[in-house]
Design an enzyme around this catalytic site. Structure first.
Site, mmCIF file in Angstrom:
data_model
loop_
_atom_site.group_PDB
_atom_site.id
_atom_site.type_symbol
_atom_site.label_atom_id
_atom_site.label_comp_id
_atom_site.label_asym_id
_atom_site.label_seq_id
_atom_site.Cartn_x
_atom_site.Cartn_y
_atom_site.Cartn_z
ATOM 1 N N LYS A 198 6.769 1.271 3.337
ATOM 2 C CA LYS A 198 6.025 0.069 2.992
ATOM 3 C C LYS A 198 5.361 0.279 1.630
ATOM 4 O O LYS A 198 5.225 1.408 1.165
ATOM 5 C CB LYS A 198 4.979 -0.226 4.071
ATOM 6 N N HIS A 246 0.066 -0.535 -1.365
ATOM 7 C CA HIS A 246 -0.576 -1.766 -1.798
ATOM 8 C C HIS A 246 -2.082 -1.581 -1.986
ATOM 9 O O HIS A 246 -2.655 -0.524 -1.708
ATOM 10 C CB HIS A 246 -0.291 -2.903 -0.807
ATOM 11 N N HIS A 260 -4.727 0.034 0.345
ATOM 12 C CA HIS A 260 -4.992 1.475 0.398
ATOM 13 C C HIS A 260 -6.096 1.891 -0.569
ATOM 14 O O HIS A 260 -6.476 3.067 -0.612
ATOM 15 C CB HIS A 260 -3.716 2.259 0.062
#
Length: 631
Positions: free
Chosen positions: A190, A193, A196
């Protein structure tokens, strides 16, 4: 502050010594000095066969034996004050002192005289002149008043003597506490982004501060590199992957493939079946599947490191859920053997309802493992390898139940050290999605911050042309804007991401902090340090309220760091630095160095500004912000 650290903290600044002297005078000597750690004090008392008769009252934000600095407030510049009753036991000075003013003023005067004598003794023990401070009673408040010139000179001397170490509490003891900090932890399949961001920034700050305090810190990035999502990703790459796109931008390409695979799987059961088959090959160590998974992982970590470098973040260990997988079955068996887990509809479940922790699934009905089981394995392995005194998980508050279940199951499995594990939870960042509702990649966020700051800098052509590398400065300003907005809010609180507010050059923003530092650098360039040698630099001429207010702010730096350490939260430090810069700005308005009435006054003001620059620089360094002497 973690228990292991709190019991060892040592404070030595002037403010902490004065505060201890006041506390010692009021409690008749029964309070631990701040320059000896609580653990050392307890050991000494035990060796003497004595028990504490009285200790300083504690607050949740301080460890045993630490003076509750959050109880201090300014009472005029150069003074400390404490409300009666906050430092005293009920049978001593106590809250009744104010009432006695009305009924028996003589008794009050006698008590104050005794306190003053004890204060003189305590000041000597703290390495200060016995007449450095006096006591007085102002209604319900006991005031400790110091000579402002002496106080200012002492504070500035401390800053000059300690330099980069000024204000930083240290840990004593026989060895440094071993602290493990788990933070950031993106998922390989993933995007890395902006969600985080908080974990990355907060975990890095806690690690950095504890290291500066003298702890042995291990920074861990626990990657989400295992799970059924890899089956989808591997299937999609085999069908639609591009080697060129993977080499150009691995994170973006893997994310696009993952999104497409999920979209297809929603309507096509055949895709789900293929994905499950791919992941099963990985679980059974199929050479081709393992090689592809390893490649995805390595490319992702390399890309992540570029973003971490921009943020000034480093790790000592890169771990992953995959490392726990071989031992998951053993943990499942232990849970069953000890009666902690049983099968329910094919799944393995721990009933924790009596502990109000619900039902914890440790194996799905299809036989696949879950995060909780892998986290149990990982915690056990870490304790075996690191023998930590504390382990801190910097993870969003939505995972609170998960960690409560984790710590409880570790304890039930016989691991008493589970009490050393702590979840440093944090709130969410709102307003981070694009107009289409898509997630914002952290790299794109940092790029946008740099671009916006560069546009803002170009609005002043004169200053812009004087900067050697405007792109690098814009990068520093942009990252500071992002990080300060994030860390200004208390970690447990949600906050709304606001481009317009965070990029302002005034107020509680990152650019304001960096501009303030650059302004102090400019002052140093214009005013040679030889002024400090050629002229009197004692602080007798720092009499303006703005000067004394700035001195007082400098004296409180250590308090902000102790609060940040105790709360595992950068916000006390960030808020202090914003207040410090506002105090510096107020001083600029009336305390000119170039236009001072005489050279000694100019020299003393320059000395004050140099101390402010040192203190501000120390705080910015601890936040992980890179300064520039021209902005």
């Amino acid at each position: 502050m973690t228990t292991a650290v709190a019991s060892l903290v040592v404070k030595r600044t002037l403010r902490s010594r004065l505060a201890w002297a006041l506390s010692s005078a009021v409690t008749k000597g029964h309070v631990s000095p701040p320059w000896a750690s609580a653990r050392d004090q307890q050991r000494n008392k035990q060796q003497q066969g004595q028990a504490y008769k009285c200790q300083a009252p504690q607050t949740r934000s301080t460890g045993p034996g630490l003076f509750p600095s959050n109880k201090l407030r300014s009472a005029g510049v150069g003074a400390l004050s404490v409300h009666v009753g906050q430092l005293t036991s009920p049978d001593r000075l106590g809250v009744n002192l104010a009432k006695q003013c009305k009924s028996d003023p003589g008794a009050v005067d006698a008590e104050l005289d005794g306190c003053q004598r004890r204060l003189a003794t305590a000041l000597l023990q703290a390495g200060l002149p016995p007449h450095a401070a006096t006591l007085s009673l102002d209604g319900p408040t006991l005031l400790l008043q110091t000579d402002t010139g002496w106080f200012a000179n002492q504070v500035l001397e401390e800053v000059e003597l300690l330099g980069d170490r000024y204000g930083i509490p240290t840990v004593g003891g026989d060895r440094a506490p071993r602290i493990a900090v788990d933070f950031s932890s993106p998922n390989i399949a993933k995007p890395f982004h902006a969600g985080h961001l908080r974990s990355t920034i907060l975990g890095a700050f806690v690690s950095r501060l504890y290291r500066e305090m003298g702890c042995q810190v291990t920074r861990i990035n626990y990657l989400g590199d295992w799970g059924t999502q890899f089956g989808l990703l591997m299937r999609q790459f085999s069908a639609h992957g591009s080697e060129d796109l993977l080499a150009e931008d691995p994170i973006a390409h893997l994310f696009d493939l993952y999104v497409a695979a999920n979209r297809e799987a929603e309507t096509d059961d055949a895709v789900k079946a293929e994905a499950r088959a791919c992941f099963k090959r990985l679980e059974h160590n199929d050479a081709e599947a393992v090689a592809l998974w390893q490649r995805f992982r390595e490319l992702s970590v390399t890309a992540y490191k570029d973003t971490y470098q921009r943020l000034g973040v480093e790790f000592d260990l890169y771990e992953g859920e995959s490392q726990a997988q071989p031992l998951v079955a053993d943990i499942e068996s232990r849970l069953q053997e000890q009666g902690l887990a049983s099968e329910v509809d094919g799944a393995l479940v721990c009933d924790l309802t009596q502990q109000e922790l619900g039902h914890a699934v440790v194996r799905k009905s299809d036989g696949t493992g879950v995060y909780l089981t892998r986290d149990i394995v990982t915690a056990i392995r870490r304790h075996q390898q690191l023998d930590f005194d504390e382990m801190i998980y910097v993870v969003a508050s939505q995972q609170r139940l998960h960690f409560e279940q984790l710590f409880h199951l570790l304890e039930q499995l016989g691991h008493g050290w589970a009490a050393k594990c702590k979840h440093a939870s944090f709130g969410m960042v709102k307003g981070m999605s694009t107009r289409k509702g898509q997630v914002v990649l952290l790299k794109d966020l940092l790029d946008e911050a740099q671009t916006r700051m560069l546009i803002q800098m170009r609005r002043d052509p004169g200053k812009f042309e004087a900067i050697d590398n405007p792109e690098a400065v814009a990068e520093k300003l942009g990252i500071a804007a992002v990080m300060v907005q994030d860390q200004f809010a208390k970690r447990i609180k949600d906050y709304t991401f606001d481009w317009d507010r965070m990029l302002k050059s005034e107020g509680s923003t990152g650019p304001f902090l960096l501009y303030s530092y650059a302004r102090l650098c400019s002052l140093e360039r214009l005013c040679p340090s030889t002024m400090l040698v050629e002229h009197e630099t004692e602080c007798s001429r720092l009499v303006e309220p703005q000067a004394l207010a700035l001195v007082n702010m400098l004296s409180m730096f250590e308090d902000s760091l102790e609060q940040s350490a105790s709360r595992l939260d950068a916000s006390p430090l960030v808020q202090y630095l914003c207040d410090l810069c506002k105090s510096i700005s107020s001083a600029y308005e009336v305390l000119s160095v170039k236009k001072a009435s005489d050279p000694p006054t100019a020299a003393q003001r320059l000395r004050l500004y140099k101390a402010a620059k040192q203190t501000l620089g120390n705080g910015l360094r601890l936040l992980g912000l890179h300064t520039s002497d021209r902005v």
